[in-house]
Motif scaffolding. Structure first.
Motif, PDB file in Angstrom:
ATOM      1  N   GLU A  70      51.982  94.339   8.462  1.00 34.66           N
ATOM      2  CA  GLU A  70      50.928  94.556   7.474  1.00 34.66           C
ATOM      3  C   GLU A  70      51.286  95.732   6.567  1.00 34.66           C
ATOM      4  N   ALA A  71      51.842  96.801   7.150  1.00 34.53           N
ATOM      5  CA  ALA A  71      52.250  97.965   6.361  1.00 34.53           C
ATOM      6  C   ALA A  71      53.375  97.595   5.399  1.00 34.53           C
ATOM      7  N   ILE A  72      54.302  96.764   5.859  1.00 35.02           N
ATOM      8  CA  ILE A  72      55.386  96.310   4.982  1.00 35.02           C
ATOM      9  C   ILE A  72      54.813  95.515   3.809  1.00 35.02           C
ATOM     10  N   GLY A  73      53.896  94.614   4.094  1.00 36.27           N
ATOM     11  CA  GLY A  73      53.269  93.829   3.029  1.00 36.27           C
ATOM     12  C   GLY A  73      52.547  94.702   2.025  1.00 36.27           C
ATOM     13  N   GLU A  74      51.856  95.710   2.520  1.00 33.66           N
ATOM     14  CA  GLU A  74      51.146  96.640   1.634  1.00 33.66           C
ATOM     15  C   GLU A  74      52.130  97.407   0.762  1.00 33.66           C
ATOM     16  N   PHE A  75      53.247  97.861   1.352  1.00 36.01           N
ATOM     17  CA  PHE A  75      54.264  98.582   0.590  1.00 36.01           C
ATOM     18  C   PHE A  75      54.844  97.692  -0.501  1.00 36.01           C
ATOM     19  N   ILE A  76      55.128  96.448  -0.169  1.00 37.59           N
ATOM     20  CA  ILE A  76      55.676  95.509  -1.149  1.00 37.59           C
ATOM     21  C   ILE A  76      54.695  95.311  -2.301  1.00 37.59           C
ATOM     22  N   ASP A  77      53.415  95.177  -1.974  1.00 35.32           N
ATOM     23  CA  ASP A  77      52.392  94.990  -3.004  1.00 35.32           C
ATOM     24  C   ASP A  77      52.266  96.199  -3.914  1.00 35.32           C
ATOM     25  N   GLU A  78      52.413  97.397  -3.351  1.00 32.68           N
ATOM     26  CA  GLU A  78      52.197  98.622  -4.122  1.00 32.68           C
ATOM     27  C   GLU A  78      53.433  99.094  -4.876  1.00 32.68           C
ATOM     28  N   HIS A  79      54.628  98.627  -4.497  1.00 35.14           N
ATOM     29  CA  HIS A  79      55.858  99.151  -5.102  1.00 35.14           C
ATOM     30  C   HIS A  79      56.835  98.057  -5.533  1.00 35.14           C
ATOM     31  N   PRO A  80      56.367  97.056  -6.282  1.00 33.08           N
ATOM     32  CA  PRO A  80      57.286  95.977  -6.669  1.00 33.08           C
ATOM     33  C   PRO A  80      58.419  96.445  -7.581  1.00 33.08           C
TER      34      PRO A  80
END
Length: 59
Positions: free
Chosen positions: A41-51
């Motif tokens: 979930e943290a990885i997904g959030e990071f991907i969403d916030e830092h494309p």
């Protein structure tokens, strides 16, 4: 397929096609979300916030 190869393909798409890819990825995430742990979930959030950062790293 390596992540950098996938990023290169997505970067060559039109803005409309990229939006469709994002929607599909979100669909896949939500479909499998209950099986994910906090790390994924943290990885997904990071991907969403830092494309943009991820796009630059893939170059």
């Amino acid at each position: 397929m390596a992540a950098d190869g996938l990023a290169e393909i997505v970067n060559k798409l039109t803005a409309e096609e990229q939006a469709a890819v994002r929607e599909f990825v979100e669909f896949l995430r939500h479909r499998t979300a209950p099986q994910q742990g906090p790390f994924l979930e943290a990885i997904g959030e990071f991907i969403d916030e830092h494309p943009e950062l991820l796009r630059r790293l893939a170059q």
